[in-house]
Design a protein around this motif. Structure first.
Motif, PDB file in Angstrom:
ATOM      1  N   HIS A  26     -16.798  10.790   2.951  1.00 40.28           N
ATOM      2  CA  HIS A  26     -17.590  10.146   1.903  1.00 40.28           C
ATOM      3  C   HIS A  26     -17.170   8.681   1.817  1.00 40.28           C
ATOM      4  CE1 HIS A  26     -20.045   9.795  -1.652  1.00 40.28           C
ATOM      5  NE2 HIS A  26     -19.034   9.176  -2.246  1.00 40.28           N
ATOM      6  N   GLY A  27     -18.082   7.791   2.115  1.00 35.47           N
ATOM      7  CA  GLY A  27     -17.770   6.363   2.146  1.00 35.47           C
ATOM      8  C   GLY A  27     -17.407   5.872   3.537  1.00 35.47           C
ATOM      9  N   ASP A  28     -17.389   6.798   4.506  1.00 31.75           N
ATOM     10  CA  ASP A  28     -17.094   6.445   5.907  1.00 31.75           C
ATOM     11  C   ASP A  28     -15.801   5.654   6.042  1.00 31.75           C
ATOM     12  OD1 ASP A  28     -19.478   7.696   6.529  1.00 31.75           O
ATOM     13  OD2 ASP A  28     -20.623   5.845   6.609  1.00 31.75           O
ATOM     14  N   ILE A  29     -14.764   6.099   5.332  1.00 27.12           N
ATOM     15  CA  ILE A  29     -13.475   5.403   5.372  1.00 27.12           C
ATOM     16  C   ILE A  29     -12.651   5.955   6.534  1.00 27.12           C
ATOM     17  CG2 ILE A  29     -11.348   4.843   4.141  1.00 27.12           C
ATOM     18  CD1 ILE A  29     -12.933   5.511   1.528  1.00 27.12           C
ATOM     19  N   ILE A  30     -12.300   5.072   7.459  1.00 30.54           N
ATOM     20  CA  ILE A  30     -11.406   5.426   8.560  1.00 30.54           C
ATOM     21  C   ILE A  30     -10.298   4.382   8.591  1.00 30.54           C
ATOM     22  CG2 ILE A  30     -11.156   5.769  11.041  1.00 30.54           C
ATOM     23  CD1 ILE A  30     -14.042   6.727  11.114  1.00 30.54           C
ATOM     24  N   GLU A  31      -9.071   4.877   8.606  1.00 32.80           N
ATOM     25  CA  GLU A  31      -7.910   3.988   8.550  1.00 32.80           C
ATOM     26  C   GLU A  31      -6.909   4.375   9.627  1.00 32.80           C
ATOM     27  OE1 GLU A  31      -5.346   2.323   4.975  1.00 32.80           O
ATOM     28  OE2 GLU A  31      -5.115   4.480   5.194  1.00 32.80           O
ATOM     29  N   VAL A  32      -6.352   3.369  10.282  1.00 32.44           N
ATOM     30  CA  VAL A  32      -5.273   3.595  11.246  1.00 32.44           C
ATOM     31  C   VAL A  32      -4.058   2.807  10.762  1.00 32.44           C
ATOM     32  CG1 VAL A  32      -5.946   1.719  12.824  1.00 32.44           C
ATOM     33  CG2 VAL A  32      -4.643   3.658  13.694  1.00 32.44           C
ATOM     34  N   CYS A  33      -2.880   3.432  10.898  1.00 35.50           N
ATOM     35  CA  CYS A  33      -1.631   2.806  10.455  1.00 35.50           C
ATOM     36  C   CYS A  33      -0.620   2.808  11.594  1.00 35.50           C
ATOM     37  CB  CYS A  33      -1.045   3.569   9.268  1.00 35.50           C
ATOM     38  SG  CYS A  33      -2.098   3.594   7.810  1.00 35.50           S
ATOM     39  N   LEU A  74      -3.688   8.369  11.533  1.00 28.59           N
ATOM     40  CA  LEU A  74      -5.119   8.205  11.355  1.00 28.59           C
ATOM     41  C   LEU A  74      -5.550   8.989  10.133  1.00 28.59           C
ATOM     42  CD1 LEU A  74      -7.846   7.209  12.713  1.00 28.59           C
ATOM     43  CD2 LEU A  74      -7.974   9.521  13.663  1.00 28.59           C
ATOM     44  N   TYR A  75      -6.349   8.343   9.269  1.00 29.47           N
ATOM     45  CA  TYR A  75      -6.845   8.970   8.054  1.00 29.47           C
ATOM     46  C   TYR A  75      -8.359   8.821   8.010  1.00 29.47           C
ATOM     47  CZ  TYR A  75      -1.953   8.359   6.797  1.00 29.47           C
ATOM     48  OH  TYR A  75      -0.586   8.378   6.792  1.00 29.47           O
ATOM     49  N   GLY A 103       2.440  -3.847  13.380  1.00 24.62           N
ATOM     50  CA  GLY A 103       3.641  -3.940  12.559  1.00 24.62           C
ATOM     51  C   GLY A 103       3.870  -2.656  11.786  1.00 24.62           C
ATOM     52  N   ALA A 104       5.035  -2.089  11.922  1.00 24.75           N
ATOM     53  CA  ALA A 104       5.362  -0.822  11.263  1.00 24.75           C
ATOM     54  C   ALA A 104       5.046  -0.871   9.779  1.00 24.75           C
ATOM     55  CB  ALA A 104       6.833  -0.486  11.475  1.00 24.75           C
ATOM     56  N   GLY A 105       4.327   0.128   9.319  1.00 30.64           N
ATOM     57  CA  GLY A 105       3.951   0.223   7.909  1.00 30.64           C
ATOM     58  C   GLY A 105       2.638  -0.447   7.572  1.00 30.64           C
ATOM     59  N   ASN A 106       2.053  -1.186   8.508  1.00 31.41           N
ATOM     60  CA  ASN A 106       0.778  -1.857   8.247  1.00 31.41           C
ATOM     61  C   ASN A 106      -0.391  -0.955   8.626  1.00 31.41           C
ATOM     62  OD1 ASN A 106       1.849  -4.297   7.270  1.00 31.41           O
ATOM     63  ND2 ASN A 106       2.227  -4.981   9.363  1.00 31.41           N
ATOM     64  N   CYS A 107      -1.471  -1.087   7.872  1.00 28.67           N
ATOM     65  CA  CYS A 107      -2.665  -0.296   8.094  1.00 28.67           C
ATOM     66  C   CYS A 107      -3.885  -1.204   8.092  1.00 28.67           C
ATOM     67  CB  CYS A 107      -2.851   0.738   6.982  1.00 28.67           C
ATOM     68  SG  CYS A 107      -1.476   1.895   6.788  1.00 28.67           S
ATOM     69  N   THR A 108      -4.950  -0.750   8.735  1.00 28.06           N
ATOM     70  CA  THR A 108      -6.237  -1.435   8.672  1.00 28.06           C
ATOM     71  C   THR A 108      -7.318  -0.368   8.594  1.00 28.06           C
ATOM     72  OG1 THR A 108      -7.613  -3.163   9.655  1.00 28.06           O
ATOM     73  CG2 THR A 108      -6.563  -1.631  11.165  1.00 28.06           C
ATOM     74  N   TYR A 109      -8.419  -0.686   7.944  1.00 27.97           N
ATOM     75  CA  TYR A 109      -9.443   0.325   7.723  1.00 27.97           C
ATOM     76  C   TYR A 109     -10.839  -0.274   7.730  1.00 27.97           C
ATOM     77  CZ  TYR A 109      -9.589  -1.471   2.948  1.00 27.97           C
ATOM     78  OH  TYR A 109      -9.719  -2.286   1.855  1.00 27.97           O
ATOM     79  N   SER A 110     -11.800   0.635   7.771  1.00 22.14           N
ATOM     80  CA  SER A 110     -13.204   0.275   7.679  1.00 22.14           C
ATOM     81  C   SER A 110     -13.874   1.247   6.716  1.00 22.14           C
ATOM     82  CB  SER A 110     -13.877   0.357   9.056  1.00 22.14           C
ATOM     83  OG  SER A 110     -15.251   0.054   8.950  1.00 22.14           O
TER      84      SER A 110
END
Length: 123
Positions: free
Chosen positions: A48-55, A43-44, A81-88
């Motif tokens: 600033h920019g409200d960026i949240i990413e899960v991988c 989790l990242y 899928g291993a290595g894939n990420c999605t974010y908002s």
């Protein structure tokens, strides 16, 4: 097998890499980063920019999930899928400034207390 891989194999060296983030947080570093208890989700967070990413961090057949919530809103993210990420980002989910944001993230069938975090969205 290349020379480096052959040497690593001969020495018994095993390299485990987390997936690279799919989005640059802007200033080159994340405000917060976490690994799930079982290593299956990363989790990242960049406030600033409200960026949240899960991988999805492991080739284990499970997807990585994150539930993000605050007083008055929330959403979910899934990376499969291993290595894939999605974010908002703020363009899809604008989180108010100065508010507590709760995040639960996991991979597999179990959420650990260590996979439940919060932050104050203060910049």
């Amino acid at each position: 097998m290349g020379l480096a891989a052959g040497i690593a194999a001969a020495l018994g060296v095993i390299a485990i890499a987390s997936p690279a983030s799919a989005i640059d947080p802007g200033d080159g570093s994340w405000d917060h980063s976490f690994q799930s208890w079982n290593g299956g989700a990363s989790l990242y967070i960049e406030e600033h920019g409200d960026i949240i990413e899960v991988c999805d961090s492991a080739a284990d057949g499970y997807s990585a999930h994150a539930d993000i919530s605050w007083n008055g809103g929330g959403y979910s993210l899934t990376a499969a899928g291993a290595g894939n990420c999605t974010y908002s980002t703020a363009s899809t989910h604008d989180i108010p400034e100065g508010i507590r944001v709760d995040v639960t993230f996991w991979s597999g069938n179990t959420v650990s207390v260590n996979d439940i975090i919060y932050f104050i969205n203060d910049h």
